[in-house]
Scaffold this motif. Structure first.
Motif, PDB file in Angstrom:
ATOM      1  N   HIS A 466       0.895  -1.173   0.232  1.00 16.19           N
ATOM      2  CA  HIS A 466       0.064   0.053   0.012  1.00 16.19           C
ATOM      3  C   HIS A 466       1.127   1.203   0.039  1.00 16.19           C
ATOM      4  O   HIS A 466       1.725   1.497   0.744  1.00 16.19           O
ATOM      5  CB  HIS A 466      -1.058  -0.022   1.403  1.00 16.19           C
ATOM      6  CG  HIS A 466      -2.192   0.945   0.985  1.00 16.19           C
ATOM      7  ND1 HIS A 466      -1.883   2.187   1.317  1.00 16.19           N
ATOM      8  CD2 HIS A 466      -3.695   0.748   0.796  1.00 16.19           C
ATOM      9  CE1 HIS A 466      -3.110   2.863   1.070  1.00 16.19           C
ATOM     10  NE2 HIS A 466      -4.224   1.975   0.812  1.00 16.19           N
ATOM     11  N   TRP A 472      -1.497   4.353   7.716  1.00 15.67           N
ATOM     12  CA  TRP A 472      -2.421   3.494   8.213  1.00 15.67           C
ATOM     13  C   TRP A 472      -1.548   2.639   9.365  1.00 15.67           C
ATOM     14  O   TRP A 472      -2.497   2.322  10.277  1.00 15.67           O
ATOM     15  CB  TRP A 472      -2.777   2.223   7.283  1.00 15.67           C
ATOM     16  CG  TRP A 472      -3.674   2.905   6.150  1.00 15.67           C
ATOM     17  CD1 TRP A 472      -3.683   2.988   4.903  1.00 15.67           C
ATOM     18  CD2 TRP A 472      -5.084   3.094   6.489  1.00 15.67           C
ATOM     19  NE1 TRP A 472      -4.706   3.837   4.338  1.00 15.67           N
ATOM     20  CE2 TRP A 472      -5.557   3.756   5.209  1.00 15.67           C
ATOM     21  CE3 TRP A 472      -5.669   3.265   7.653  1.00 15.67           C
ATOM     22  CZ2 TRP A 472      -6.756   4.236   5.167  1.00 15.67           C
ATOM     23  CZ3 TRP A 472      -6.950   3.940   7.485  1.00 15.67           C
ATOM     24  CH2 TRP A 472      -7.559   4.318   6.173  1.00 15.67           C
ATOM     25  N   ILE A 491       0.925  -3.889   4.870  1.00 18.75           N
ATOM     26  CA  ILE A 491      -0.401  -3.704   4.384  1.00 18.75           C
ATOM     27  C   ILE A 491      -0.250  -3.373   2.952  1.00 18.75           C
ATOM     28  O   ILE A 491       0.568  -2.747   2.317  1.00 18.75           O
ATOM     29  CB  ILE A 491      -0.752  -2.009   5.059  1.00 18.75           C
ATOM     30  CG1 ILE A 491      -0.759  -2.224   6.560  1.00 18.75           C
ATOM     31  CG2 ILE A 491      -2.079  -1.778   4.460  1.00 18.75           C
ATOM     32  CD1 ILE A 491      -0.827  -1.173   7.288  1.00 18.75           C
ATOM     33  N   GLN A 493      -2.493  -3.589  -1.062  1.00 16.57           N
ATOM     34  CA  GLN A 493      -3.631  -3.213  -1.854  1.00 16.57           C
ATOM     35  C   GLN A 493      -3.940  -4.044  -3.035  1.00 16.57           C
ATOM     36  O   GLN A 493      -3.068  -4.607  -3.510  1.00 16.57           O
ATOM     37  CB  GLN A 493      -3.591  -1.719  -2.205  1.00 16.57           C
ATOM     38  CG  GLN A 493      -2.631  -1.342  -2.988  1.00 16.57           C
ATOM     39  CD  GLN A 493      -2.511   0.144  -3.525  1.00 16.57           C
ATOM     40  OE1 GLN A 493      -2.873   0.832  -2.433  1.00 16.57           O
ATOM     41  NE2 GLN A 493      -1.921   0.522  -4.318  1.00 16.57           N
ATOM     42  N   ILE A 551      -8.297  -5.813  11.590  1.00 14.93           N
ATOM     43  CA  ILE A 551      -7.129  -5.212  10.887  1.00 14.93           C
ATOM     44  C   ILE A 551      -5.966  -5.674  11.406  1.00 14.93           C
ATOM     45  O   ILE A 551      -4.777  -5.445  10.872  1.00 14.93           O
ATOM     46  CB  ILE A 551      -7.413  -3.830  11.953  1.00 14.93           C
ATOM     47  CG1 ILE A 551      -7.302  -3.686  13.143  1.00 14.93           C
ATOM     48  CG2 ILE A 551      -8.449  -2.984  11.334  1.00 14.93           C
ATOM     49  CD1 ILE A 551      -7.195  -2.606  13.971  1.00 14.93           C
ATOM     50  N   LYS A 553      -5.578  -8.820  10.346  1.00 15.06           N
ATOM     51  CA  LYS A 553      -5.411  -9.297   8.919  1.00 15.06           C
ATOM     52  C   LYS A 553      -4.789  -8.505   7.867  1.00 15.06           C
ATOM     53  O   LYS A 553      -4.271  -8.754   7.036  1.00 15.06           O
ATOM     54  CB  LYS A 553      -6.426 -10.115   8.600  1.00 15.06           C
ATOM     55  CG  LYS A 553      -6.762 -11.241   9.527  1.00 15.06           C
ATOM     56  CD  LYS A 553      -8.206 -11.834   8.945  1.00 15.06           C
ATOM     57  CE  LYS A 553      -8.662 -13.210   9.848  1.00 15.06           C
ATOM     58  NZ  LYS A 553      -7.495 -14.079   9.708  1.00 15.06           N
ATOM     59  N   VAL A 554      -5.129  -7.164   7.979  1.00 17.87           N
ATOM     60  CA  VAL A 554      -4.858  -6.037   7.165  1.00 17.87           C
ATOM     61  C   VAL A 554      -3.346  -6.075   7.450  1.00 17.87           C
ATOM     62  O   VAL A 554      -2.662  -5.703   6.336  1.00 17.87           O
ATOM     63  CB  VAL A 554      -5.704  -4.773   7.518  1.00 17.87           C
ATOM     64  CG1 VAL A 554      -5.252  -3.647   6.398  1.00 17.87           C
ATOM     65  CG2 VAL A 554      -7.093  -5.117   7.240  1.00 17.87           C
ATOM     66  N   TRP A 555      -2.787  -5.937   8.394  1.00 18.53           N
ATOM     67  CA  TRP A 555      -1.532  -5.744   8.985  1.00 18.53           C
ATOM     68  C   TRP A 555      -0.811  -6.491   8.414  1.00 18.53           C
ATOM     69  O   TRP A 555       0.481  -6.332   7.843  1.00 18.53           O
ATOM     70  CB  TRP A 555      -1.456  -5.488  10.538  1.00 18.53           C
ATOM     71  CG  TRP A 555       0.166  -5.226  11.144  1.00 18.53           C
ATOM     72  CD1 TRP A 555       0.713  -6.275  11.173  1.00 18.53           C
ATOM     73  CD2 TRP A 555       0.405  -4.150  11.577  1.00 18.53           C
ATOM     74  NE1 TRP A 555       1.951  -5.503  11.788  1.00 18.53           N
ATOM     75  CE2 TRP A 555       1.767  -4.572  12.094  1.00 18.53           C
ATOM     76  CE3 TRP A 555      -0.121  -2.832  11.896  1.00 18.53           C
ATOM     77  CZ2 TRP A 555       2.353  -3.186  12.465  1.00 18.53           C
ATOM     78  CZ3 TRP A 555       0.561  -1.871  12.551  1.00 18.53           C
ATOM     79  CH2 TRP A 555       2.237  -2.098  12.923  1.00 18.53           C
ATOM     80  N   THR A 559      -5.765  -9.209   3.770  1.00 17.47           N
ATOM     81  CA  THR A 559      -6.866  -8.414   3.212  1.00 17.47           C
ATOM     82  C   THR A 559      -6.862  -7.250   3.279  1.00 17.47           C
ATOM     83  O   THR A 559      -5.785  -6.303   3.702  1.00 17.47           O
ATOM     84  CB  THR A 559      -8.094  -8.927   3.962  1.00 17.47           C
ATOM     85  OG1 THR A 559      -9.599  -8.425   3.423  1.00 17.47           O
ATOM     86  CG2 THR A 559      -8.381  -8.310   5.297  1.00 17.47           C
ATOM     87  N   THR A 560      -7.803  -6.231   2.923  1.00 16.48           N
ATOM     88  CA  THR A 560      -7.780  -4.898   2.861  1.00 16.48           C
ATOM     89  C   THR A 560      -8.685  -4.262   3.938  1.00 16.48           C
ATOM     90  O   THR A 560      -9.500  -4.981   4.495  1.00 16.48           O
ATOM     91  CB  THR A 560      -8.146  -4.409   1.398  1.00 16.48           C
ATOM     92  OG1 THR A 560      -9.599  -4.634   1.147  1.00 16.48           O
ATOM     93  CG2 THR A 560      -7.499  -4.891   0.414  1.00 16.48           C
ATOM     94  N   LEU A 561      -8.486  -2.860   4.306  1.00 18.28           N
ATOM     95  CA  LEU A 561      -9.459  -2.191   5.330  1.00 18.28           C
ATOM     96  C   LEU A 561     -10.806  -2.135   4.775  1.00 18.28           C
ATOM     97  O   LEU A 561     -11.725  -2.362   5.414  1.00 18.28           O
ATOM     98  CB  LEU A 561      -8.854  -1.001   5.732  1.00 18.28           C
ATOM     99  CG  LEU A 561      -9.441  -0.071   6.581  1.00 18.28           C
ATOM    100  CD1 LEU A 561      -9.436  -0.961   8.076  1.00 18.28           C
ATOM    101  CD2 LEU A 561      -8.954   1.137   6.812  1.00 18.28           C
ATOM    102  N   GLU A 563     -12.451  -4.204   2.982  1.00 18.98           N
ATOM    103  CA  GLU A 563     -13.134  -5.681   3.249  1.00 18.98           C
ATOM    104  C   GLU A 563     -13.558  -5.491   4.591  1.00 18.98           C
ATOM    105  O   GLU A 563     -14.668  -6.154   5.014  1.00 18.98           O
ATOM    106  CB  GLU A 563     -12.036  -6.710   2.740  1.00 18.98           C
ATOM    107  CG  GLU A 563     -12.210  -7.084   1.342  1.00 18.98           C
ATOM    108  CD  GLU A 563     -13.455  -7.683   1.131  1.00 18.98           C
ATOM    109  OE1 GLU A 563     -14.036  -8.691   1.608  1.00 18.98           O
ATOM    110  OE2 GLU A 563     -14.026  -7.153   0.103  1.00 18.98           O
TER     111      GLU A 563
END
Length: 571
Positions: A466, A472, A491, A493, A551, A553-555, A559-561, A563
């Motif tokens: 990202h 973030w 993170i 995208q 989050i 999992k975003v870290w 996945t994405t924030l 989602e």
């Protein structure tokens, strides 16, 4: 007397049979069964394996690749335009499933589905007057490539127009049956189903409209339009699916539910079918229940180590109720099946009561409810309690009577697992009280509530770091100060590529929160506190919310924030 070629083919197949056994792709018992079936039907051994569902086509083609030392064709090797189309016509490609993929230096390279049939290859060498080199291609990949390069079977329905089904009388049942049994209709429905399975769709939606029939697939939780059919195909396609599902094709005024099983690529796949009348015809939804894709493992489903350890502790309880909550399609039943798999042993008697039974589990007694004959959830549960069970799984608590029987089963020494439709773990408590369950009974029996959602996983092939990672990182530390993030931030995208069909996502992962009924929470339940107070107390006690779990999992780059926000509705 068999010819030399027949003898060579028999020797090859016998050698291939031994290879599959030695490679542990099949065992000797399966090999013997396939040989006997081949001898009695005259069918080839390798084809019998897939037709009987003894070996998937993916494993078969991989086994042939190793046995014959032939490379497997990748998606990137498929040409963007037909190769040597002026010499190798489309009928030859389709009939023999031989796909030319390159032509250079006096050699044509072809990808074949069946490398053991030599006659078409000799014909191709004669036709092109060049050397022919071989690679293998999976049947599903061949069909996709053929569709892209040559237009697949697009012309077959067009030759006969829209099957004239629009001209059939609504009451002409025999005409509908005839239309549904015609080869173009069968091919079309089979292709719609095959495409859905190949793209790992969970549902097929066939929706009639004023000027056509829209076919949509739900892939990774999101609906995507797959194709649009002519309006004249409405009755034929719907009738075909209803015949496959043993539904009444003459009844178009009331909703119907049915099931069918289809062997696809050597794997038996169950379909749960639902029809409902709409303004322009019957809407059909087919839920795809592919056992080969379900992974009954908490870590594979996306639960972290702390959550898995909590599940292990909960399932070791001798009694009590554990509820899994969330909206339709959030993976609740899969989570319960995973728990049952870990509990399944010869020392325990396990019963489930479901509507419908989605996946059959060996060693577990599964009961399908039939409300039309009086076998609803309460009736089934009352009978199950007389069967001396240790563990009971209830597909869904839908009413007060079912909830009371679940509590009764818990109080008499049974572990009860079930699902409920609520938006959060804390809201489950107030929902049960609203249904009419006394709060003191809840504090005595309810052990934990698991609320979960599914978020799409980023595609491993095309996601990129990202551009605002630093921003973030600080934002997450601010919005979730109590979280301990593991490792460096990764993170990412979405981008989109051929592997994920341009979506940027592939597969789904679970995000969850687990509310344990501590002493403080029991006091709040007895005091009839609102769910916001219960949630706050659970959070103080160490519960990680769904948003916080998301989050992490975003870290980690899973996945994405967007989602996580979509799934948890955090604003």
């Amino acid at each position: 007397m068999p010819s030399t070629r027949d003898t060579q083919l028999a020797d090859q197949l016998e050698g291939f049979s031994s290879f599959l056994v030695n490679a542990s792709l099949i065992d000797e018992q399966i090999a013997d069964r396939a040989r006997r079936a081949a001898d009695s039907t005259g069918e080839r051994f390798d084809r019998v394996l897939t037709k009987l569902g003894l070996l998937s086509e993916a494993d078969l083609i991989r086994g042939l690749s190793e046995y014959l030392n032939l490379p497997l064709t990748t998606a990137q090797q498929v040409p963007v335009e037909p190769v040597s189309a002026e010499v190798v016509d489309v009928d030859f490609v389709r009939r023999h499933r031989i796909l030319p993929i390159s032509f250079s230096n006096g050699e044509i390279k072809v990808a074949v589905v069946d490398p053991l049939t030599e006659e078409p290859l000799r014909a191709l060498a004669y036709l092109t007057d060049t050397r022919v080199s071989l690679a293998l291609i999976a049947p599903a990949q061949f069909e996709k490539a053929f569709e892209a390069l040559y237009g697949g079977n697009a012309g077959e329905l067009g030759e006969r127009g829209p099957l004239d089904s629009a001209l059939a009388s609504d009451f002409d049942v025999q005409r509908l049956r005839d239309l549904a049994s015609e080869a173009p209709t069968i091919r079309l429905v089979n292709q719609v189903i095959a495409d859905a399975v190949e793209t790992h769709a969970s549902d097929i939606h066939i929706e009639p409209s004023a000027d056509g029939v829209i076919v949509r697939y739900r892939i990774d939780g999101v609906l995507r339009t797959a194709r649009t059919l002519e309006a004249g195909l409405r009755a034929a396609v719907t009738s075909r699916i209803k015949i496959m599902s043993r539904l009444d094709i003459a009844e178009r005024r009331l909703p119907q539910d049915g099931r069918t099983k289809i062997a696809f690529r050597g794997i038996d796949i169950d379909f749960r079918v639902s029809t409902i009348p709409t303004a322009f015809g019957e809407s059909v939804v087919m839920r795809i229940l592919d056992r080969s894709r379900i992974q009954l493992d908490f870590k594979e489903l996306g639960f972290d180590e702390r959550q898995v350890a909590t599940f292990d502790d909960l399932t070791k309880q001798p009694d009590g109720i554990v509820l899994v909550t969330g909206p339709t399609g959030s993976g609740k039943t899969t989570t319960l099946y995973t728990a049952l798999k870990s509990l399944n042993s010869s020392e325990r008697k396990i019963f489930t009561v479901e509507d419908p039974i989605e996946y059959q589990l060996t060693g577990i007694n599964q009961v399908q409810v039939h409300p039309a004959i009086g076998l609803d959830f309460p009736a089934a549960l009352r009978s199950i309690l007389r069967q001396d069970p240790d563990i009971i799984m209830i597909g869904e608590i839908r009413d007060l009577e079912t909830a009371r029987i679940a509590i009764q089963a818990s109080l008499t020494g049974h572990l009860v697992l079930s699902t409920l439709h609520t938006n959060s773990a804390a809201a489950t408590v107030t929902r049960l009280i609203d249904m009419g369950i006394e709060n003191y009974l809840l504090t005595s029996t309810l052990k934990a509530v698991v609320a979960q959602r599914l978020v799409r996983r980023l595609c491993l092939h095309c996601s990129v770091p990202h551009g605002e990672t630093d921003y973030w990182v600080e934002e997450f530390k601010h919005t979730a100060p109590n979280l301990t993030f593991q490792g460096k931030p990764n993170i990412r995208q979405k981008v989109g590529c051929s592997a994920c069909r341009g979506t940027g996502f592939s597969g789904r992962s679970t995000i969850a929160e687990i509310l344990l009924l501590s002493a403080e929470i029991r006091r709040l339940v007895l005091a009839l506190a609102p769910d916001s107070d219960i949630h706050a107390a659970a959070h103080r006690g160490g519960m990680v919310s769904m948003y916080e779990n998301g989050i992490t999992k975003v870290w980690a780059g899973e996945t994405t924030l967007d989602e996580v926000m979509r799934a948890t509705r955090v604003i």
